[in-house]
Design an enzyme around this catalytic site. Sequence first.
Site, mmCIF file in Angstrom:
data_model
loop_
_atom_site.group_PDB
_atom_site.id
_atom_site.type_symbol
_atom_site.label_atom_id
_atom_site.label_comp_id
_atom_site.label_asym_id
_atom_site.label_seq_id
_atom_site.Cartn_x
_atom_site.Cartn_y
_atom_site.Cartn_z
ATOM 1 N N ARG A 102 0.885 -1.174 0.000
ATOM 2 C CA ARG A 102 0.000 0.000 0.000
ATOM 3 C C ARG A 102 0.914 1.213 0.000
ATOM 4 O O ARG A 102 1.717 1.408 0.900
ATOM 5 C CB ARG A 102 -0.894 -0.009 1.241
ATOM 6 N N HIS A 129 -7.320 0.817 -6.556
ATOM 7 C CA HIS A 129 -7.538 -0.074 -5.405
ATOM 8 C C HIS A 129 -8.180 -1.373 -5.930
ATOM 9 O O HIS A 129 -9.327 -1.684 -5.637
ATOM 10 C CB HIS A 129 -8.449 0.624 -4.388
ATOM 11 N N GLN A 132 -9.962 -4.150 -3.719
ATOM 12 C CA GLN A 132 -11.273 -3.732 -3.201
ATOM 13 C C GLN A 132 -12.364 -3.949 -4.256
ATOM 14 O O GLN A 132 -13.472 -4.377 -3.958
ATOM 15 C CB GLN A 132 -11.210 -2.241 -2.810
ATOM 16 N N ASP A 223 -17.245 7.044 -1.808
ATOM 17 C CA ASP A 223 -15.985 6.866 -1.085
ATOM 18 C C ASP A 223 -15.729 8.173 -0.348
ATOM 19 O O ASP A 223 -16.386 9.187 -0.616
ATOM 20 C CB ASP A 223 -14.854 6.544 -2.099
ATOM 21 N N CYS A 263 -16.363 1.149 0.509
ATOM 22 C CA CYS A 263 -15.136 0.390 0.807
ATOM 23 C C CYS A 263 -14.703 0.560 2.251
ATOM 24 O O CYS A 263 -13.970 -0.263 2.769
ATOM 25 C CB CYS A 263 -14.023 0.804 -0.156
ATOM 26 N N ARG A 291 -13.325 -8.894 1.657
ATOM 27 C CA ARG A 291 -11.909 -8.610 1.376
ATOM 28 C C ARG A 291 -11.086 -9.869 1.623
ATOM 29 O O ARG A 291 -10.201 -10.215 0.844
ATOM 30 C CB ARG A 291 -11.407 -7.472 2.289
HETATM 31 N N1 NVA Z 1 -9.971 6.630 -1.469
HETATM 32 C C1 NVA Z 1 -9.642 6.166 -0.146
HETATM 33 C C2 NVA Z 1 -9.846 4.706 -0.032
HETATM 34 C C3 NVA Z 1 -9.594 4.150 1.348
HETATM 35 C C4 NVA Z 1 -9.715 2.647 1.412
HETATM 36 C C5 NVA Z 1 -8.221 6.555 0.194
HETATM 37 O O1 NVA Z 1 -7.346 6.412 -0.658
HETATM 38 O O2 NVA Z 1 -7.981 7.018 1.309
HETATM 39 N N1 CP Z 2 -11.148 -0.347 2.250
HETATM 40 C C1 CP Z 2 -9.898 -0.406 2.710
HETATM 41 O O1 CP Z 2 -8.942 -0.597 1.954
HETATM 42 O O2 CP Z 2 -9.787 -0.258 4.052
HETATM 43 P P1 CP Z 2 -8.446 -0.037 4.893
HETATM 44 O O3 CP Z 2 -7.910 1.324 4.522
HETATM 45 O O4 CP Z 2 -8.870 -0.114 6.317
HETATM 46 O O5 CP Z 2 -7.474 -1.115 4.529
#
Ligand code: NVA
Ligand code: CP
Length: 308
Positions: A102, A129, A132, A223, A263, A291
């Site tokens: 990540r 992502h 997801q 989101d 998500c 997930r």
């Molecule tokens: N768009 C959000 C998704 C979190 C799972 C982010 O990148 O923070």
């Molecule tokens: N949806 C998702 O990726 O959640 P986290 O940021 O908690 O991993």
Amino acid sequence: MRHFLSLKDFTKTELLEMITLAQKIKKETKAKEFVPYMEKQTLGMIFEKSSTRTRVSFEVGIYQLGGVGLFLSSNDIQLGRGEPMKDTARVISRMVDMVMIRTFEHTKIEEFAEYSKVPVINGLTDSYHPVQLMTDYLTMLESGIENPIVAYVGDGKNNMTHSWLLLASKMGFELRVSTPKGYECDPKVVEIALELAKESGAILTFSHDPKEVVEGANVVTTDTWVSMGQEDEKEERIEAFNGYIVDEKLMNLAQKDAIFLHCLPAYRGLEVSEEIFEKHSESIFLEAENRLHAQKGIMVWLNQHKNK
Ligand code: NVA
Ligand code: CP
């Protein structure tokens, strides 16, 4: 060897193979039958951003497949002190069997994959992502949505929307995106998706009016308006997204039995109302649980394709 960096790198058939594996392994897991598909294998999990779902689902997932996960926060490993991504990749990939990352810029995960000896999975970048969205596809199937008409309301220029565009254009379903002016999807991703849609028959439409996209949809999703790394823009974003909340009034325009997906984490009172969130908590938390299952399908598929 294949990496799972973006949905655009896989055919529809391949993505469906991963979903089928996920469904099979989910059934086995529910029956407490833990098949060691990845016995004694190690998954390195590198996090440069926070996570609840991604961390827990990958760590539990690899364990239930017979392997072990290593949580590697950039706060603790030398990557966070400036060791180059390509050196990190060359070290870690000599010791583990698969890596999940990540991170921020998508180019960073591409660089890691270029230097990695083992498959790399995208656990979220600023651009995409994909794990997801595989989860969301599995959740739609389990919710009995065979012909999705998905309405996405909110930030267009983020990882979730971009991956929705790729999922819809690969699988061939209808996706309608509504964003405020100035927060439209990345034109480069739209171009890729529109090109793919020609082949799959997907219908992709874009609007600034949330009502227009939600009308008649059977899946409504959104989101956060402030993604990780955008904290400095919080105030201006909240102002710009005024009117884009998924609330009862908006949701009433969707089909009667439409599901709502998120998500997570969700910010009630901003992108979704408390009322709609709680009303649809069943589909939201099924999505969260999935997930675990979807990612097992992805890991096992990548493992099976290592020597092909
Ligand atoms: N768009 C959000 C998704 C979190 C799972 C982010 O990148 O923070
Ligand atoms: N949806 C998702 O990726 O959640 P986290 O940021 O908690 O991993």
